[in-house]
Design an enzyme around this catalytic site. Structure first.
Site, short mmCIF file in Angstrom:
data_model
loop_
_atom_site.label_atom_id
_atom_site.label_comp_id
_atom_site.label_asym_id
_atom_site.label_seq_id
_atom_site.Cartn_x
_atom_site.Cartn_y
_atom_site.Cartn_z
N ARG A 187 0.85 -1.20 0.00
CA ARG A 187 0.00 0.00 0.00
C ARG A 187 0.88 1.24 0.00
O ARG A 187 1.82 1.34 0.80
CB ARG A 187 -0.91 -0.01 1.22
N ARG B 138 -2.29 6.43 9.67
CA ARG B 138 -2.21 5.94 8.29
C ARG B 138 -2.42 7.07 7.29
O ARG B 138 -2.39 8.24 7.65
CB ARG B 138 -3.21 4.81 8.09
N LYS C 6 -4.59 0.95 14.88
CA LYS C 6 -4.46 1.90 13.78
C LYS C 6 -5.17 3.21 14.11
O LYS C 6 -6.11 3.25 14.92
CB LYS C 6 -5.03 1.30 12.50
N LYS D 142 -6.76 6.76 12.09
CA LYS D 142 -7.12 7.27 10.77
C LYS D 142 -7.62 8.70 10.86
O LYS D 142 -8.40 9.03 11.75
CB LYS D 142 -8.18 6.38 10.12
N CYS E 18 -14.70 -3.46 -0.78
CA CYS E 18 -13.32 -3.76 -0.43
C CYS E 18 -12.80 -4.84 -1.37
O CYS E 18 -13.54 -5.36 -2.20
CB CYS E 18 -13.23 -4.23 1.02
N CYS F 283 -7.44 -11.18 0.54
CA CYS F 283 -7.57 -10.76 1.94
C CYS F 283 -7.77 -11.98 2.84
O CYS F 283 -8.71 -12.76 2.65
CB CYS F 283 -8.73 -9.79 2.10
N CYS G 294 -16.00 -8.97 5.02
CA CYS G 294 -15.97 -9.29 6.44
C CYS G 294 -16.48 -8.07 7.19
O CYS G 294 -16.71 -7.01 6.59
CB CYS G 294 -14.55 -9.67 6.87
N CYS H 117 -13.74 -2.02 5.73
CA CYS H 117 -12.80 -1.24 4.92
C CYS H 117 -13.49 -0.33 3.91
O CYS H 117 -12.96 0.72 3.55
CB CYS H 117 -11.83 -2.17 4.21
#
Length: 1499
Positions: free
Chosen positions: A1008, A1077, A1142, A1144, A1363, A1369, A1408, A1412
């Site tokens: 990424r 991120r 994480k 964001k 996603c 994934c 899932c 995302c």
């Protein structure tokens, strides 16, 4: 599936031992439907109280050759041929049918086989075409017709009775019946009235007695499917010839006996079913002078629409139901003796001979004086045309008027002529047919054909399209290589004649032509084989002759041939059917011809069915065959593996001077398959070497280059490793000769070493056994939880002195399991009560074996599951099903339980830990080691421990990259690489197959790339395009967070990939991991002045919050040595443990909330004054999308405002918000570690005060703002600075070249000339930004050329997002990116019906629950639960201002459509002005509004 086919299939099931279904090479859904129907019947028994065997055969594998051996065993056989399969198979079956019918002339029964054939109706007249059926009339089979669902079922039963009682095999054919009429079913007791057990016994005894006197193997031996032509066969041929003259015998039964038996069967059937049928029926006046004789559905059409409705006088209809055996006596007994005129109507469409088969039979009968002593009537021949029911009476009246006239037409058409005869000139080619051919081809095969059209355009000529579709046997003829070869030879000859003519004109000085024309003709001759220059000079010739019309005959002829000036790209399209007989087909002729002809051969054999093929009918390798000729271009390609390779192959093939063959892989089971299925099959075939990708170009050899190019990455790597190893050993021996004996004897040394290792292992095992009971721990784990529990047990056992081993169930040699004394199984639940992937083979074996006894073994089982994952009452059986099944099976095999079955439930307070804590002590107690307790166990290492020990994100990544023995990194290093922007993944489509082959997973890496605010330069786009092509999966992914994403990067290419990314001034550091991120920012707002300032802020805060570790440069850019602790890094913001999870950040600029600002940990909403000046930001905190299914402690949340800050304060505010999370976030439970939980565990006021205390000042009150949408603004917009921006639609952000969609190529060409920037949008689309007025036209032309300006999509598609999910994934439970377009297409049908095409409705899908694609703020969201199963959420805010709520769980596609259709209908009719769909479903009470994240699960 039609009712006729259902009726025939049910009867076949009831009376057969063996049923063959013959499918087309390109089967449609009809085929799978008939197989499904027969499979469903398997719950029942046939009349023999048995379950018949069902076999599906391909029409290209000589299926009738399978019948011979089975018939010799006395089997009762049915063959079912659905309509789609009949085109290519019936004619090829003739040798086998003839052999069957004459199989044993000394035996009373030739073979009880019945072939049920469904025929499609002709498009022009809606009647079946019996052309191919008529070719079977001399095979010796009885031929019986039926019409309609009920009659077909009845005749199917009668056909089987006839075959058994007479010994004559039967062909039973019928038209596909679309009627929905109910068919009265036959019970087995009813069927036994027509087919008695004594008949079956007599038949089988006769066959078996015959076998004792004659070798079946020799008798049925054939060569390439063609029966032997022995002397006996010659006599049989004579017998067959007699049959057509009404003198043949049917084994020991002559025709009289046959008809007597058959009539008795018809009578018995009437008594049983109370339905009456006759072999031949007459309708009309018994004193008729004029009659029609016909058979098939046409007879029924005339009967019902004329003879049963009209008062007939002296006219009649003779309807033939049994066509073979043919009895002149039986026919004429049913013809009135008064007949003077006969019209024979035939359903042979179109007619290929002057006289039709039935006509010849009828004429022959009337010439037989034994049965028709009077004068022969006038007999005419006709065929059916297009008939409308309301005009049948008129047309029939005209027929009889013609018949009674003084000079009647001997050849006529009943109805309107809607076809031309095949005997017409078939050389009338139309180049436009190529386009029509492509459009009419199977949907799944279109990608290759579209690529041909895209690459060669108007030059493309497909030979298969030359034959008119109304010609007879079109599908059969066009699919032969001989036909295509002949067509292209004709085209080549035609152009060669033009070349000769132009050459003569140029050399003939007597023809007065202008200097300019002479020059143009001369240049064209020089460049006639150049696609570009031949067009250029051909255009000049045309222009000259158009302006000055020619008068000389030769020049006129040249002008008339102007369509031949441009060098054509000539192709024959074929299938893998051609691979069965290369040498005897047109493929060989093309290869050996030396002509400039191209062949595209599509192989549709799925990888997963490769072993089902008949080994005796093995496909030949066309590529290898062609390469043996030397001067032939050959390529093996797969469009779903590498579009670029296909493109190169097509261009090289067309450029090559000589024959070219492109073998194109496109595997599918049926035309109903999705592209996902094709993609998975392709990947399996390419990855495992079944379908290698290569190109062979003999022209390169002439140029001194390597002619063979291997394009398969994995095969290439294996070959490289082998050659490197061999080369290394060779060089070693040369440089150090003393090593030679060591290397040569390496195998012996290796064996000795292995023996020593095994001995030591056995000794260690013995010593371990002395200190405690041996224990084997086996686990089945998909997400790591079960494996984690198993590893904990192993550590606990070791600490207690127990010799414990731990491994996945599938890794254990199951044949040794009975030797184990103590067994512990830890197994999670996958899908709907399924075993996880690494335990399936173990369970498959142990659940079916009877050879294992565990009487000497003790066992314990702990299962992990979720009691609410499948909430319906009937689905409760799925809860912990693998653990329960395994526990019960081990007991059945004789094992003794160590302790009761343990069940971990995610719904318990501590999840599965609750059950495990109660179960574990009982296990140690049963093993006798409980006194040591749990204190001896090592503490579990946390992710924070891993970070601290990693030396600021170094770990052993550098060492792992050097390890060439595996394509993976260690588990701990994979957690660290996330901080570097790298995720280790594997291709889940290939897992099972690679496991079956003993290979490790197809490991690869996702990389990424951070792009703060989503803005990059055109040069950076070009660099990323090149990197993706060189090291990735050939595609670029635009993520939902405005970053670039590469997939499919192999470990050996990782370092170079990161280096190349950094060379273009981008990086991957902190694109993932427990850090801040990629910072998101609205990419193209209306207020361009504000955007520039906000974008600058996005870059600055991204840089400010970036990690400071030098590990990134050391590992990937080789700035300095990684190893050792000599230099210690310092992270001023993060420290050695970084963040708990994480973090964001998103920045929105009203009125557009395209970044979904409230869905992030930290959100900035830009506030501008009326003059467009940036005043500052409203600051929101605590947003986040992730959650876990059925875990109410986890939930999505929207950010809440804590105040307003000025532009110069914004970075400081962001830092302090992140530091509060760093210090107070939950580091003990990663599922509870996001900022949203930190705030909810305390409260918002506390959080605000903590931030302000660190800032040293108070945040200001909020400023007013207004959001209007969260979508992208498509099309052209003009900023305040006069610059233009174009936002294009890129579905799910996947930048890739596909047939018909050259997105990647188009953007590459734009990037080469674009002077502005490329802006990645938060909704996965792309903006070409900052286009000057003078450059706009050039960009517009490129957009149009590559169809990137197409914005004619529905509102719901334009607002869709997904996603990546499968196959890369590791967390995905269901499809997302690959499936959402399909679901949207099906929703669009509903949307169009409701009149909502232009309405913007947000729909998002994830594989899932981690969120995302930000699904929980969408108006409609589908969140994956299992393969093909989704939870449906409704009611999100259109502006991203409200969370949605669960509407229904565990829905399949049909369920989703069923639920949404009435809602959308109501929305279209009952919505208020301006009301959005998300608001509407709340107002109408479908769901409740979600105000806060904590309310998310309250339904």
């Amino acid at each position: 599936m039609t009712s006729s086919l259902i009726g025939a299939a049910r009867i076949a099931y009831s009376v057969s031992d063996l049923i063959y279904v013959i499918e087309s090479n390109s089967p449609k859904s009809l085929n799978s439907s008939i197989v499904s129907e027969l499979t469903n019947q398997a719950k029942k028994k046939n009349i023999l109280n048995e379950t018949p065997e069902l076999k599906v055969l391909s029409s290209i594998s000589d299926p009738f050759s399978k019948l011979h051996v089975q018939l010799s065993k006395g089997s009762l056989i049915s063959v079912i041929i659905p309509s789609i399969s009949t085109n290519n198979i019936l004619i090829n079956s003739i040798p086998h049918l003839y052999k069957i019918s004459n199989s044993n002339k000394n035996n009373n029964n030739g073979g009880a086989v019945v072939i049920h054939i469904a025929l499609d109706k002709n498009e022009s007249n809606q009647l079946g075409d019996y052309t191919d059926i008529m070719t079977l009339r001399q095979t010796g089979f009885a031929i019986l017709y039926s019409d309609g669902g009920q009659e077909t079922s009845d005749m199917a039963l009668i056909a089987h009775s006839i075959a058994l009682k007479t010994g004559v095999s039967v062909i039973h054919f019928f038209d596909n019946d679309d009627s929905k009429g109910k068919i009265k079913k036959f019970g087995n007791d009813d069927i036994k009235k027509l087919i008695q057990e004594s008949d079956i016994k007599q038949y089988r005894d006769s066959i078996l007695a015959s076998n004792e006197n004659k070798s079946t193997e020799l008798y049925f031996r054939s060569y390439n499917g063609i029966p032997d032509t022995s002397s006996d066969d010659q006599q049989n041929v004579a017998a067959a010839d007699e049959n057509s003259g009404n003198k043949s015998k049917n084994n020991n039964n002559n025709n009289d006996n046959f008809f007597t038996i058959t009539e008795n069967i018809f009578k018995k059937f009437k008594q049983m079913a109370n339905r009456s049928y006759k072999l031949i029926e007459f309708f009309g006046d018994e004193k008729s002078e004029s009659i029609i004789i016909t058979l098939g559905s046409g007879a029924t059409l005339l009967q019902k629409n004329f003879f049963e409705k009209t008062e007939t006088e002296k006219i009649g209809l003779l309807k033939i139901r049994l066509y073979r055996p043919w009895s002149e006596q039986y026919l004429l007994n049913n013809v009135p003796k008064s007949v003077k005129n006969v019209a024979v109507l035939e359903q042979v469409i179109p007619r290929t001979t002057k006289w039709t088969p039935l006509y010849l039979d009828v004429v022959s009968a009337f010439q037989n004086r034994n049965y028709w002593p009077g004068q022969s009537p006038l007999i005419t021949c006709g065929q059916y045309g297009a008939l409308k029911k309301d005009s049948i009476d008129v047309k029939v009246a005209q027929l009889f008027k013609n018949l009674n006239s003084n000079e009647p037409s001997r050849n006529f058409i009943l109805g309107k002529e809607s076809f031309k005869s095949q005997t017409e000139d078939s050389n009338d080619f139309n180049d436009n047919e190529s386009t029509n051919y492509i459009e009419s081809s199977p949907v799944l095969e279109k990608p290759y054909l579209k690529m041909l059209n895209e690459v060669f355009g108007v030059r493309l000529y497909i030979a298969n399209s030359a034959l008119k579709r109304n010609a007879g046997n079109f599908e059969t003829v066009k699919s032969t290589p001989e036909f295509g070869f002949g067509v292209l030879l004709s085209k080549l000859h035609e152009r060669a004649q033009l070349v000769d003519l132009v050459t003569r004109v140029v050399k003939d000085n007597s023809i007065g032509i202008s200097e300019s024309l002479h020059a143009a003709l001369s240049q064209w001759l020089l460049h006639k084989d150049d696609s570009i220059l031949s067009k250029k000079f051909g255009g000049q010739i045309t222009e000259i002759l158009t302006s000055s019309p020619p008068t000389h005959p030769s020049i006129i002829k040249i002008f008339q041939s102007k369509n031949l000036f441009v060098k054509p790209s000539q192709w024959i399209i074929g299938s893998d059917e051609w691979a069965y007989d290369i040498g005897g087909s047109g493929v060989h002729h093309v290869i050996s011809s030396g002509k400039d002809i191209n062949m595209l051969i599509i192989d549709s054999q799925p990888y997963t069915t490769r072993t089902a093929a008949d080994p005796e009918k093995r496909k030949k390798d066309i590529g290898l065959y062609a390469m043996n000729y030397g001067d032939v271009y050959v390529a093996s390609v797969a469009v779903y593996s590498s579009y670029t390779q296909v493109l190169h192959a097509l261009l090289e093939a067309e450029k090559f001077k000589g024959p070219s063959i492109v073998l194109a892989y496109l595997p599918y089971h049926s035309e109903e398959d999705t592209t996902i299925t094709v993609l998975k099959e392709t990947k399996l075939a390419v990855d495992n070497g079944y379908w290698p990708l290569y190109r062979w170009n003999p022209q390169l050899e002439k140029e001194g280059l390597e002619p063979f190019i291997l394009d398969s990455e994995r095969i290439k790597q294996e070959l490289r490793n082998f050659l490197d190893r061999e080369n290394h050993l060779t060089q070693l021996i040369r440089s150090r000769p003393e090593y030679s004996p060591l290397i040569t004897n390496s195998l012996e040394s290796e064996i000795k070493t292995k023996q020593k290792s095994l001995a030591k292992s056995a000794y260690d095992k013995l010593l371990g056994g002395l200190t405690g009971p041996p224990l084997l721990i086996l686990f089945g784990s998909d997400n790591g939880n079960a494996e984690g529990v198993a590893r904990r047990l192993q550590k606990g056992a070791t600490a207690r002195g127990v010799n414990a081993r731990c491994m996945a169930m599938d890794d254990y040699p199951i044949e040794d399991i009975a030797l184990e004394k103590n067994l512990v199984f830890v197994c999670c639940t996958a899908g709907q009560g399924e075993f996880p992937q690494n335990a399936r083979e173990f369970w498959k074996h142990i659940s079916t074996t009877t050879d294992i006894s565990l009487s000497e073994s003790r066992y314990a089982v702990f299962g992990l599951g979720d009691s609410h994952y499948w909430p319906r009452e009937e689905d409760a059986i799925y809860y912990n099903k693998p653990g329960k099944d395994l526990d019960a099976r081990l007991e059945l095999l004789g094992g003794s339980r160590l302790t009761s079955l343990g069940l971990g439930d995610d719904q318990d307070a501590d999840g599965y830990e609750t059950g495990f804590q109660a179960w574990e002590p009982e296990l140690w107690k049963a093993l006798g080691v409980e006194l040591l307790g749990a204190a001896v166990e090592e503490p579990k290492k946390t992710d924070d421990d891993m970070k601290v020990e990693s030396n600021f994100l170094r770990g052993t990544i550098a060492e792992g990259l050097e390890d060439t023995s595996t394509g993976a990194l260690s588990e701990r290093d994979t957690k660290l690489t996330k901080f570097h922007g790298i995720y280790q993944q594997d291709d889940r489509d290939l897992r099972d197959e690679r496991k079956a082959q003993g290979l490790e997973k197809a490991f690869q890496f996702m990389v990424r790339v951070r792009v703060p605010g989503g803005i990059s330069k055109a040069s950076q786009w070009l660099a990323m395009d090149e990197i993706a092509e060189k090291y990735g999966s050939k595609s670029l992914k635009i993520t939902t967070r405005q970053a670039y994403q590469l997939h499919g990067v192999l470990k050996r290419n990782l370092k170079q990939t990161i280096r190349d990314i950094n060379k273009c001034l981008l990086d991957t550091l902190a694109a993932c991991g427990d850090v801040n991120r990629n910072v998101m920012c609205s990419p193209n707002p209306l207020i361009s002045e504000v955007h520039a300032e906000v974008q600058d802020f996005a870059r600055k805060i991204s840089a400010h919050l970036s990690p400071r570790t030098s590990a990134y440069h050391e590992i990937w850019l080789d700035d300095k040595i990684v190893a050792g602790q000599a230099v210690q890094d310092f992270e001023p913001l993060y420290g050695s443990t970084y963040l708990p999870r994480k973090f964001k950040i998103a920045i929105a600029i009203p009125p557009n909330n395209d970044v979904d600002v409230f869905a992030h940990d930290l959100g900035y909403t830009a506030i501008a004054d009326n003059n467009g000046k940036l005043l500052g930001y409203n600051v929101s905190v605590g947003g986040g999308m992730g959650m876990t299914h059925n875990n109410k402690k986890t939930y999505p949340n929207l950010g809440q405002f804590i105040g307003f800050c000025k532009p110069d304060q914004a970075i400081d505010v962001g830092e302090k918000v992140m530091l509060v999370q760093r210090d107070y976030g939950d580091r003990s439970n990663r599922k509870h570690a996001r900022l949203k939980y930190t705030i909810d565990d305390r409260d918002l006021d506390w959080f605000r005060e903590e931030v302000e205390s660190r800032l040293g000042y108070k945040l200001e009150p909020l400023k007013e703002y207004k959001f209007e949408n969260n979508a992208d603004r498509y099309g052209w917009t003009k900023g305040a600075d006069g610059k233009w921006h174009f936002c294009m639609y890129i579905e799910n952000g996947r930048v890739i070249d596909l047939p018909g969609e050259q997105i990647k190529t188009g953007l590459r060409e734009i990037a080469k000339v674009h002077k502005g920037d490329f802006r990645l949008t938060p909704n996965q689309h792309l903006i070409l930004g900052n286009i000057a007025e003078q450059d706009k036209e050039q960009i517009e032309q490129l957009l149009k050329k590559y169809k990137l300006d197409n914005l004619k999509f529905t509102g719901i598609r334009m607002n869709s997002m997904s996603c990546v999910a499968l196959p890369t994934c590791g967390l995905a439970m269901a499809e997302s990116e690959r499936y959402l377009p399909t679901l949207v297409s099906k929703l669009e049908i509903i949307i169009e019906e409701c009149g909502l095409r232009e309405d913007a409705i947000t729909i998002r899908m994830t594989g899932c629950p981690n969120g995302c694609a930000r699904p929980y703020v969408a108006e409609i969201a589908c969140v994956g639960k299992a393969l093909g199963t989704y939870n449906l959420y409704l009611g999100g805010g259109f502006y991203g201002q409200r969370l949605n709520k669960l509407y229904k769980e565990n829905l399949k596609e049909d369920d989703i459509l069923k639920e949404l259709k009435p809602m959308l209908n109501r929305y279209a009719k009952e919505r208020n002005d301006g009301e959005r769909f998300g608001d509407f479903v709340i107002r109408m009470g479908y769901i409740k509004a979600t105000k806060y994240g904590k309310d998310f699960h309250e339904l």
